[in-house]
Enzyme design. Structure first.
Site, PDB file in Angstrom:
ATOM      1  N   ARG A  90       0.543  -0.772  -0.411  1.00 60.99           N
ATOM      2  CA  ARG A  90       0.009   0.453  -0.086  1.00 60.99           C
ATOM      3  C   ARG A  90       1.244   1.140   0.049  1.00 60.99           C
ATOM      4  O   ARG A  90       1.798   1.700   0.589  1.00 60.99           O
ATOM      5  CB  ARG A  90      -1.132   0.122   0.851  1.00 60.99           C
ATOM      6  CG  ARG A  90      -1.738  -0.724   0.938  1.00 60.99           C
ATOM      7  CD  ARG A  90      -3.292  -0.810   2.179  1.00 60.99           C
ATOM      8  NE  ARG A  90      -4.256   0.182   1.608  1.00 60.99           N
ATOM      9  CZ  ARG A  90      -5.113   0.182   2.096  1.00 60.99           C
ATOM     10  NH1 ARG A  90      -5.722   0.067   3.264  1.00 60.99           N
ATOM     11  NH2 ARG A  90      -5.705   1.612   1.835  1.00 60.99           N
ATOM     12  N   ASP A 244      -2.811   8.784   7.343  1.00 60.84           N
ATOM     13  CA  ASP A 244      -1.910   8.055   6.333  1.00 60.84           C
ATOM     14  C   ASP A 244      -0.342   8.530   6.594  1.00 60.84           C
ATOM     15  O   ASP A 244       0.582   7.777   6.391  1.00 60.84           O
ATOM     16  CB  ASP A 244      -2.480   7.504   5.464  1.00 60.84           C
ATOM     17  CG  ASP A 244      -3.614   6.455   5.780  1.00 60.84           C
ATOM     18  OD1 ASP A 244      -4.712   7.240   6.199  1.00 60.84           O
ATOM     19  OD2 ASP A 244      -3.429   5.313   5.976  1.00 60.84           O
ATOM     20  N   ASN A 254      -5.306  11.927   4.254  1.00 62.95           N
ATOM     21  CA  ASN A 254      -6.431  10.885   4.824  1.00 62.95           C
ATOM     22  C   ASN A 254      -7.122  10.265   3.876  1.00 62.95           C
ATOM     23  O   ASN A 254      -7.398  10.569   3.281  1.00 62.95           O
ATOM     24  CB  ASN A 254      -6.880  11.412   6.389  1.00 62.95           C
ATOM     25  CG  ASN A 254      -7.655  10.177   6.900  1.00 62.95           C
ATOM     26  OD1 ASN A 254      -6.961   9.206   7.855  1.00 62.95           O
ATOM     27  ND2 ASN A 254      -9.164  10.561   7.869  1.00 62.95           N
ATOM     28  N   LYS A 255      -7.835   9.426   4.929  1.00 62.46           N
ATOM     29  CA  LYS A 255      -8.881   8.539   3.957  1.00 62.46           C
ATOM     30  C   LYS A 255     -10.022  10.254   3.094  1.00 62.46           C
ATOM     31  O   LYS A 255     -10.009  10.529   3.569  1.00 62.46           O
ATOM     32  CB  LYS A 255     -10.154   7.725   4.767  1.00 62.46           C
ATOM     33  CG  LYS A 255     -11.205   7.461   4.313  1.00 62.46           C
ATOM     34  CD  LYS A 255     -10.636   6.348   3.334  1.00 62.46           C
ATOM     35  CE  LYS A 255      -9.747   5.670   3.482  1.00 62.46           C
ATOM     36  NZ  LYS A 255      -9.157   4.720   2.226  1.00 62.46           N
TER      37      LYS A 255
HETATM   38  O1  MRU Z   1      -7.890   2.652   3.450  1.00 63.70           O
HETATM   39  P1  MRU Z   1      -7.380   2.688   5.108  1.00 63.70           P
HETATM   40  O2  MRU Z   1      -8.315   1.897   6.053  1.00 63.70           O
HETATM   41  O3  MRU Z   1      -6.621   1.892   5.371  1.00 63.70           O
HETATM   42  O4  MRU Z   1      -7.676   4.275   5.456  1.00 63.70           O
HETATM   43  C1  MRU Z   1      -7.689   4.388   7.312  1.00 63.70           C
HETATM   44  C2  MRU Z   1      -7.701   5.746   7.218  1.00 63.70           C
HETATM   45  O5  MRU Z   1      -7.549   6.228   6.566  1.00 63.70           O
HETATM   46  C3  MRU Z   1      -7.251   5.471   8.745  1.00 63.70           C
HETATM   47  O6  MRU Z   1      -7.914   7.300   8.963  1.00 63.70           O
HETATM   48  C4  MRU Z   1      -5.261   6.255   8.843  1.00 63.70           C
HETATM   49  O7  MRU Z   1      -5.064   4.933   8.566  1.00 63.70           O
HETATM   50  C5  MRU Z   1      -5.416   6.718  10.771  1.00 63.70           C
HETATM   51  S1  MRU Z   1      -5.043   5.167  11.417  1.00 63.70           S
HETATM   52  C6  MRU Z   1      -5.220   5.172  13.077  1.00 63.70           C
END
Ligand code: MRU
Length: 364
Positions: A90, A244, A254-255
Protein backbone atom coordinates in the site's frame (compact mmCIF):
# COMPACT_ATOMS: atom_id res chain seq x y z
CA UNK A 1 -10.07 -2.66 23.47
CA UNK A 2 -13.10 -4.84 24.09
CA UNK A 3 -15.31 -6.98 21.87
CA UNK A 4 -18.28 -8.35 23.77
CA UNK A 5 -16.44 -7.73 27.01
CA UNK A 6 -13.21 -9.51 25.99
CA UNK A 7 -10.05 -7.51 25.42
CA UNK A 8 -8.54 -7.86 21.94
CA UNK A 9 -5.76 -6.25 20.02
CA UNK A 10 -5.97 -6.05 16.24
CA UNK A 11 -2.79 -8.15 15.86
CA UNK A 12 -0.97 -10.39 18.30
CA UNK A 13 1.47 -13.26 18.58
CA UNK A 14 -0.20 -16.41 19.80
CA UNK A 15 2.54 -18.14 21.83
CA UNK A 16 0.56 -21.37 22.10
CA UNK A 17 0.30 -21.79 18.30
CA UNK A 18 3.51 -19.83 17.53
CA UNK A 19 1.48 -17.83 15.00
CA UNK A 20 0.65 -14.21 14.27
CA UNK A 21 -3.10 -13.67 14.49
CA UNK A 22 -5.26 -10.84 13.21
CA UNK A 23 -8.90 -9.89 13.18
CA UNK A 24 -9.94 -10.18 9.53
CA UNK A 25 -11.58 -6.79 9.16
CA UNK A 26 -13.22 -7.53 5.81
CA UNK A 27 -16.01 -9.29 7.67
CA UNK A 28 -16.79 -6.67 10.29
CA UNK A 29 -19.26 -5.74 11.63
CA UNK A 30 -21.18 -8.85 10.60
CA UNK A 31 -18.71 -11.52 11.49
CA UNK A 32 -15.80 -11.57 13.96
CA UNK A 33 -13.14 -13.78 12.37
CA UNK A 34 -9.63 -14.36 13.64
CA UNK A 35 -7.08 -15.71 11.16
CA UNK A 36 -3.41 -16.65 11.35
CA UNK A 37 -0.91 -15.19 8.88
CA UNK A 38 1.72 -17.81 8.29
CA UNK A 39 3.97 -16.73 5.42
CA UNK A 40 5.16 -13.68 3.50
CA UNK A 41 2.52 -13.98 0.80
CA UNK A 42 -0.30 -14.09 3.35
CA UNK A 43 1.03 -10.95 5.04
CA UNK A 44 1.25 -9.14 1.71
CA UNK A 45 -2.29 -10.16 0.74
CA UNK A 46 -3.66 -9.22 4.18
CA UNK A 47 -2.28 -5.69 3.86
CA UNK A 48 -3.06 -5.18 0.15
CA UNK A 49 -6.60 -6.58 0.32
CA UNK A 50 -7.29 -4.82 3.62
CA UNK A 51 -7.84 -7.75 5.97
CA UNK A 52 -5.88 -5.33 8.14
CA UNK A 53 -5.78 -1.61 7.43
CA UNK A 54 -5.12 1.73 9.07
CA UNK A 55 -1.64 3.23 8.98
CA UNK A 56 -0.29 2.09 12.38
CA UNK A 57 -1.66 -1.44 11.99
CA UNK A 58 -0.21 -1.69 8.48
CA UNK A 59 3.19 -0.85 10.02
CA UNK A 60 2.84 -3.41 12.82
CA UNK A 61 1.61 -6.11 10.41
CA UNK A 62 4.59 -5.49 8.13
CA UNK A 63 6.92 -5.85 11.12
CA UNK A 64 5.40 -9.22 12.03
CA UNK A 65 5.49 -10.13 8.33
CA UNK A 66 9.26 -9.65 8.33
CA UNK A 67 9.58 -11.87 11.40
CA UNK A 68 7.52 -14.71 9.92
CA UNK A 69 9.13 -14.42 6.50
CA UNK A 70 12.62 -14.62 8.00
CA UNK A 71 11.69 -17.82 9.81
CA UNK A 72 11.44 -19.30 6.26
CA UNK A 73 14.46 -17.53 4.75
CA UNK A 74 16.74 -15.34 6.87
CA UNK A 75 19.41 -14.83 4.20
CA UNK A 76 20.29 -11.35 2.88
CA UNK A 77 18.28 -12.06 -0.26
CA UNK A 78 15.36 -13.31 1.87
CA UNK A 79 15.43 -10.07 3.84
CA UNK A 80 15.54 -7.99 0.66
CA UNK A 81 12.73 -9.97 -0.95
CA UNK A 82 10.60 -9.54 2.19
CA UNK A 83 11.18 -5.78 2.21
CA UNK A 84 10.49 -5.44 -1.52
CA UNK A 85 7.30 -7.51 -1.32
CA UNK A 86 5.79 -5.73 1.67
CA UNK A 87 6.72 -2.17 0.66
CA UNK A 88 4.66 -2.60 -2.54
CA UNK A 89 1.42 -3.48 -0.72
CA UNK A 90 0.00 0.00 0.00
CA UNK A 91 1.52 3.32 -1.03
CA UNK A 92 0.07 6.08 1.16
CA UNK A 93 0.53 5.02 4.81
CA UNK A 94 4.12 5.92 5.65
CA UNK A 95 4.06 3.68 8.75
CA UNK A 96 4.67 0.77 6.36
CA UNK A 97 8.01 2.16 5.21
CA UNK A 98 8.83 3.36 8.73
CA UNK A 99 8.40 -0.17 10.15
CA UNK A 100 10.21 -1.91 7.29
CA UNK A 101 13.16 0.51 7.41
CA UNK A 102 13.41 0.05 11.16
CA UNK A 103 13.56 -3.73 10.89
CA UNK A 104 15.84 -3.73 7.86
CA UNK A 105 18.30 -1.39 9.61
CA UNK A 106 18.34 -3.45 12.80
CA UNK A 107 18.49 -6.86 11.11
CA UNK A 108 21.07 -6.25 8.40
CA UNK A 109 24.07 -6.47 10.79
CA UNK A 110 22.63 -9.53 12.59
CA UNK A 111 23.71 -13.08 11.64
CA UNK A 112 21.27 -15.24 9.68
CA UNK A 113 20.84 -17.58 12.63
CA UNK A 114 19.82 -14.82 14.97
CA UNK A 115 17.62 -12.87 12.55
CA UNK A 116 14.24 -14.64 13.00
CA UNK A 117 14.22 -14.28 16.77
CA UNK A 118 15.53 -10.73 16.66
CA UNK A 119 12.90 -9.82 14.04
CA UNK A 120 10.11 -11.17 16.22
CA UNK A 121 11.46 -9.19 19.17
CA UNK A 122 11.47 -6.03 17.01
CA UNK A 123 7.93 -6.68 15.77
CA UNK A 124 6.74 -7.01 19.39
CA UNK A 125 8.49 -3.71 20.11
CA UNK A 126 6.73 -1.96 17.21
CA UNK A 127 3.36 -3.28 18.42
CA UNK A 128 3.94 -2.40 22.09
CA UNK A 129 5.18 1.07 21.21
CA UNK A 130 2.07 1.70 19.12
CA UNK A 131 -0.16 0.87 22.10
CA UNK A 132 1.80 3.24 24.37
CA UNK A 133 1.81 6.03 21.79
CA UNK A 134 -1.94 5.82 21.20
CA UNK A 135 -2.66 5.85 24.92
CA UNK A 136 -0.66 9.07 25.20
CA UNK A 137 -2.54 10.55 22.21
CA UNK A 138 -5.73 9.85 24.14
CA UNK A 139 -4.41 11.59 27.25
CA UNK A 140 -3.48 14.71 25.28
CA UNK A 141 -6.68 14.66 23.24
CA UNK A 142 -8.67 14.35 26.46
CA UNK A 143 -7.54 17.86 27.40
CA UNK A 144 -9.23 19.23 24.27
CA UNK A 145 -12.45 17.40 25.12
CA UNK A 146 -12.31 18.60 28.73
CA UNK A 147 -11.90 22.20 27.63
CA UNK A 148 -14.94 22.02 25.35
CA UNK A 149 -16.97 20.19 28.02
CA UNK A 150 -16.16 22.88 30.58
CA UNK A 151 -17.90 25.47 28.41
CA UNK A 152 -21.10 23.45 28.09
CA UNK A 153 -24.01 23.12 30.50
CA UNK A 154 -23.38 20.15 32.84
CA UNK A 155 -24.36 16.83 31.30
CA UNK A 156 -24.44 18.04 27.69
CA UNK A 157 -22.27 15.82 25.50
CA UNK A 158 -19.24 16.99 23.57
CA UNK A 159 -20.17 16.22 19.97
CA UNK A 160 -17.34 15.04 17.77
CA UNK A 161 -17.23 14.03 14.14
CA UNK A 162 -14.79 11.46 12.82
CA UNK A 163 -14.10 10.13 9.34
CA UNK A 164 -13.04 6.62 8.32
CA UNK A 165 -11.75 4.37 11.06
CA UNK A 166 -8.83 5.69 13.06
CA UNK A 167 -9.96 3.49 15.91
CA UNK A 168 -8.38 0.54 17.65
CA UNK A 169 -8.79 -1.76 14.61
CA UNK A 170 -6.61 0.70 12.66
CA UNK A 171 -3.86 0.51 15.27
CA UNK A 172 -2.66 -2.23 17.60
CA UNK A 173 -4.89 -0.83 20.35
CA UNK A 174 -6.72 2.35 21.49
CA UNK A 175 -6.82 3.96 18.02
CA UNK A 176 -5.62 7.48 17.37
CA UNK A 177 -8.76 9.58 16.76
CA UNK A 178 -10.79 7.31 19.03
CA UNK A 179 -8.30 7.30 21.89
CA UNK A 180 -9.43 10.74 23.20
CA UNK A 181 -13.02 9.48 22.86
CA UNK A 182 -12.32 6.41 24.99
CA UNK A 183 -10.38 8.46 27.51
CA UNK A 184 -13.23 10.97 27.77
CA UNK A 185 -15.82 8.21 28.05
CA UNK A 186 -13.83 6.49 30.79
CA UNK A 187 -13.40 9.81 32.60
CA UNK A 188 -17.19 10.15 32.69
CA UNK A 189 -17.34 13.10 30.29
CA UNK A 190 -20.47 12.73 28.17
CA UNK A 191 -19.63 12.54 24.47
CA UNK A 192 -21.46 11.78 21.26
CA UNK A 193 -19.67 10.78 18.06
CA UNK A 194 -20.95 11.49 14.55
CA UNK A 195 -19.51 8.66 12.48
CA UNK A 196 -19.06 9.34 8.76
CA UNK A 197 -19.99 6.17 6.89
CA UNK A 198 -16.88 6.67 4.69
CA UNK A 199 -17.64 5.43 1.22
CA UNK A 200 -16.49 3.52 -0.68
CA UNK A 201 -15.38 0.89 1.84
CA UNK A 202 -17.50 2.16 4.71
CA UNK A 203 -14.84 1.99 7.41
CA UNK A 204 -16.89 4.41 9.53
CA UNK A 205 -20.14 2.48 9.31
CA UNK A 206 -18.50 -0.95 9.49
CA UNK A 207 -15.67 -0.41 11.96
CA UNK A 208 -15.91 2.85 13.91
CA UNK A 209 -19.58 2.39 14.76
CA UNK A 210 -18.87 -1.24 15.65
CA UNK A 211 -16.02 -0.50 18.02
CA UNK A 212 -17.74 2.47 19.69
CA UNK A 213 -20.83 0.31 20.14
CA UNK A 214 -18.85 -2.41 21.88
CA UNK A 215 -17.57 0.22 24.32
CA UNK A 216 -20.92 1.84 24.96
CA UNK A 217 -19.81 5.16 23.43
CA UNK A 218 -22.88 7.03 22.14
CA UNK A 219 -22.62 7.55 18.39
CA UNK A 220 -24.67 8.04 15.22
CA UNK A 221 -23.67 6.99 11.71
CA UNK A 222 -24.21 9.66 9.08
CA UNK A 223 -23.89 9.74 5.31
CA UNK A 224 -20.57 11.25 4.27
CA UNK A 225 -22.25 14.35 2.93
CA UNK A 226 -24.14 15.18 6.14
CA UNK A 227 -21.21 16.64 8.09
CA UNK A 228 -21.31 20.14 6.54
CA UNK A 229 -25.01 20.49 7.28
CA UNK A 230 -24.56 19.39 10.90
CA UNK A 231 -21.75 21.90 11.34
CA UNK A 232 -23.93 24.72 9.97
CA UNK A 233 -26.61 23.74 12.48
CA UNK A 234 -24.14 23.90 15.38
CA UNK A 235 -24.34 20.14 16.03
CA UNK A 236 -20.60 19.45 15.99
CA UNK A 237 -18.14 20.78 18.59
CA UNK A 238 -15.01 19.34 17.03
CA UNK A 239 -13.74 17.05 14.30
CA UNK A 240 -11.00 14.55 14.93
CA UNK A 241 -9.55 12.20 12.33
CA UNK A 242 -6.49 10.07 11.82
CA UNK A 243 -3.87 10.31 9.08
CA UNK A 244 -1.86 7.99 6.85
CA UNK A 245 0.97 10.40 6.23
CA UNK A 246 1.65 13.88 7.59
CA UNK A 247 4.34 16.05 6.05
CA UNK A 248 7.04 17.85 8.05
CA UNK A 249 4.99 21.00 7.39
CA UNK A 250 1.72 19.60 8.81
CA UNK A 251 -0.21 18.68 5.64
CA UNK A 252 -2.28 15.60 6.33
CA UNK A 253 -3.22 12.71 4.02
CA UNK A 254 -6.20 10.72 5.23
CA UNK A 255 -9.14 8.74 3.87
CA UNK A 256 -10.85 10.31 0.88
CA UNK A 257 -13.37 12.90 2.04
CA UNK A 258 -11.35 14.18 5.00
CA UNK A 259 -10.44 17.35 3.09
CA UNK A 260 -14.11 18.22 2.51
CA UNK A 261 -14.79 17.86 6.24
CA UNK A 262 -11.85 20.14 7.02
CA UNK A 263 -13.19 22.75 4.57
CA UNK A 264 -16.64 22.61 6.13
CA UNK A 265 -15.11 22.82 9.62
CA UNK A 266 -13.07 25.85 8.61
CA UNK A 267 -16.11 27.59 7.12
CA UNK A 268 -18.11 26.95 10.30
CA UNK A 269 -15.44 27.70 12.91
CA UNK A 270 -15.38 24.08 14.12
CA UNK A 271 -11.95 22.94 15.40
CA UNK A 272 -10.43 20.26 13.19
CA UNK A 273 -7.85 18.06 14.95
CA UNK A 274 -5.80 15.23 13.52
CA UNK A 275 -4.49 12.51 15.83
CA UNK A 276 -1.24 10.86 14.84
CA UNK A 277 1.59 8.75 16.17
CA UNK A 278 5.01 10.15 15.24
CA UNK A 279 5.78 7.22 12.85
CA UNK A 280 3.07 8.73 10.61
CA UNK A 281 5.14 11.87 10.06
CA UNK A 282 7.11 11.83 6.83
CA UNK A 283 9.94 14.22 7.69
CA UNK A 284 11.19 14.16 4.08
CA UNK A 285 8.09 15.86 2.63
CA UNK A 286 7.09 19.54 2.63
CA UNK A 287 4.14 19.73 0.22
CA UNK A 288 1.48 17.10 0.85
CA UNK A 289 -0.63 17.78 -2.24
CA UNK A 290 2.33 17.54 -4.60
CA UNK A 291 4.32 14.84 -2.85
CA UNK A 292 2.15 12.31 -1.00
CA UNK A 293 1.35 9.31 -3.23
CA UNK A 294 -2.39 8.70 -3.30
CA UNK A 295 -3.47 5.09 -3.60
CA UNK A 296 -5.88 4.37 -6.45
CA UNK A 297 -7.94 1.30 -5.57
CA UNK A 298 -10.22 -0.99 -7.57
CA UNK A 299 -13.33 0.36 -9.31
CA UNK A 300 -15.34 -2.45 -7.74
CA UNK A 301 -15.07 -0.77 -4.31
CA UNK A 302 -17.17 2.08 -5.74
CA UNK A 303 -19.49 0.11 -8.00
CA UNK A 304 -20.36 -2.50 -5.37
CA UNK A 305 -21.37 -2.63 -1.72
CA UNK A 306 -21.27 -5.44 0.79
CA UNK A 307 -23.74 -5.96 3.60
CA UNK A 308 -25.89 -8.45 5.47
CA UNK A 309 -29.19 -9.47 3.95
CA UNK A 310 -32.35 -10.11 5.95
CA UNK A 311 -31.61 -13.85 6.01
CA UNK A 312 -28.21 -13.22 7.63
CA UNK A 313 -25.96 -13.84 4.61
CA UNK A 314 -23.17 -11.38 3.85
CA UNK A 315 -23.47 -10.45 0.18
CA UNK A 316 -21.96 -8.04 -2.32
CA UNK A 317 -24.25 -6.23 -4.72
CA UNK A 318 -23.67 -3.88 -7.64
CA UNK A 319 -25.05 -0.34 -7.19
CA UNK A 320 -23.77 1.35 -10.36
CA UNK A 321 -25.25 0.93 -13.85
CA UNK A 322 -23.49 -1.74 -15.88
CA UNK A 323 -20.85 -0.18 -18.06
CA UNK A 324 -20.35 3.04 -16.04
CA UNK A 325 -16.70 3.37 -15.11
CA UNK A 326 -15.69 4.43 -11.58
CA UNK A 327 -12.62 6.12 -10.12
CA UNK A 328 -11.41 5.36 -6.62
CA UNK A 329 -8.72 7.63 -5.15
CA UNK A 330 -8.46 6.29 -1.60
CA UNK A 331 -6.99 9.32 0.20
CA UNK A 332 -6.88 13.09 -0.02
CA UNK A 333 -4.66 15.76 1.48
CA UNK A 334 -5.85 18.38 3.93
CA UNK A 335 -3.50 21.36 3.89
CA UNK A 336 -2.01 22.39 7.24
CA UNK A 337 -3.87 25.71 7.17
CA UNK A 338 -7.16 23.84 7.73
CA UNK A 339 -5.86 21.82 10.69
CA UNK A 340 -6.37 23.26 14.19
CA UNK A 341 -3.80 20.98 15.80
CA UNK A 342 -1.93 17.70 15.52
CA UNK A 343 -2.49 15.47 18.55
CA UNK A 344 0.68 13.42 19.00
CA UNK A 345 2.10 11.27 21.78
CA UNK A 346 4.20 14.23 22.89
CA UNK A 347 1.36 16.73 23.01
CA UNK A 348 -0.60 18.91 20.63
CA UNK A 349 1.40 20.60 17.88
CA UNK A 350 0.43 23.46 15.63
CA UNK A 351 0.14 22.03 12.10
CA UNK A 352 3.33 23.63 10.82
CA UNK A 353 7.01 22.86 10.53
CA UNK A 354 7.78 24.93 13.65
CA UNK A 355 4.92 23.38 15.58
CA UNK A 356 6.12 19.85 14.85
CA UNK A 357 9.77 20.71 15.53
CA UNK A 358 8.86 22.14 18.91
CA UNK A 359 7.59 18.70 19.94
CA UNK A 360 10.26 16.75 18.02
CA UNK A 361 13.39 18.92 18.41
CA UNK A 362 15.64 16.00 17.45
CA UNK A 363 14.37 16.49 13.88
CA UNK A 364 15.81 20.01 13.57
O1 MRU B 1 -7.77 2.62 3.68
P1 MRU B 1 -7.62 2.51 5.17
O2 MRU B 1 -8.82 1.92 5.84
O3 MRU B 1 -6.33 1.85 5.57
O4 MRU B 1 -7.54 4.02 5.64
C1 MRU B 1 -7.37 4.30 7.00
C2 MRU B 1 -7.39 5.73 7.32
O5 MRU B 1 -7.54 6.59 6.47
C3 MRU B 1 -7.12 6.10 8.75
O6 MRU B 1 -7.78 7.29 9.09
C4 MRU B 1 -5.60 6.29 8.95
O7 MRU B 1 -4.89 5.18 8.49
C5 MRU B 1 -5.26 6.54 10.37
S1 MRU B 1 -5.47 5.10 11.36
C6 MRU B 1 -5.08 5.47 12.96
Amino acid sequence: MKVQGTHYRSIWYDYKDCQVKIIDQRWLPHDFRIVALTNLNEFAVAIRDMWVRGAPLIGATAAYGVAISLSDDASDSGLKNTYDTLIETRPTAINLKWALDRLLGALTPVSEDERPLKALELAHQVAEEDVGINKKIGEHGLEIVKKIASKKPAGEPVRMLTHCNAGWPATVDWGTATSPMYHAHEAGIPIHVWVDETRPRNQGASLTAWELGHHGVPHTVIADNAGGHLMQKGEIDLCITGTDRTTATGDVANKIGTYLKALAAHDNGVPFYVALPSPTIDWTLRDGIAEIPIEERAESEVTKMTGRTADGAVETIRIVADGSPAANPAFDVTPARLVTGLVTERGIAEASREGLLELFPERR
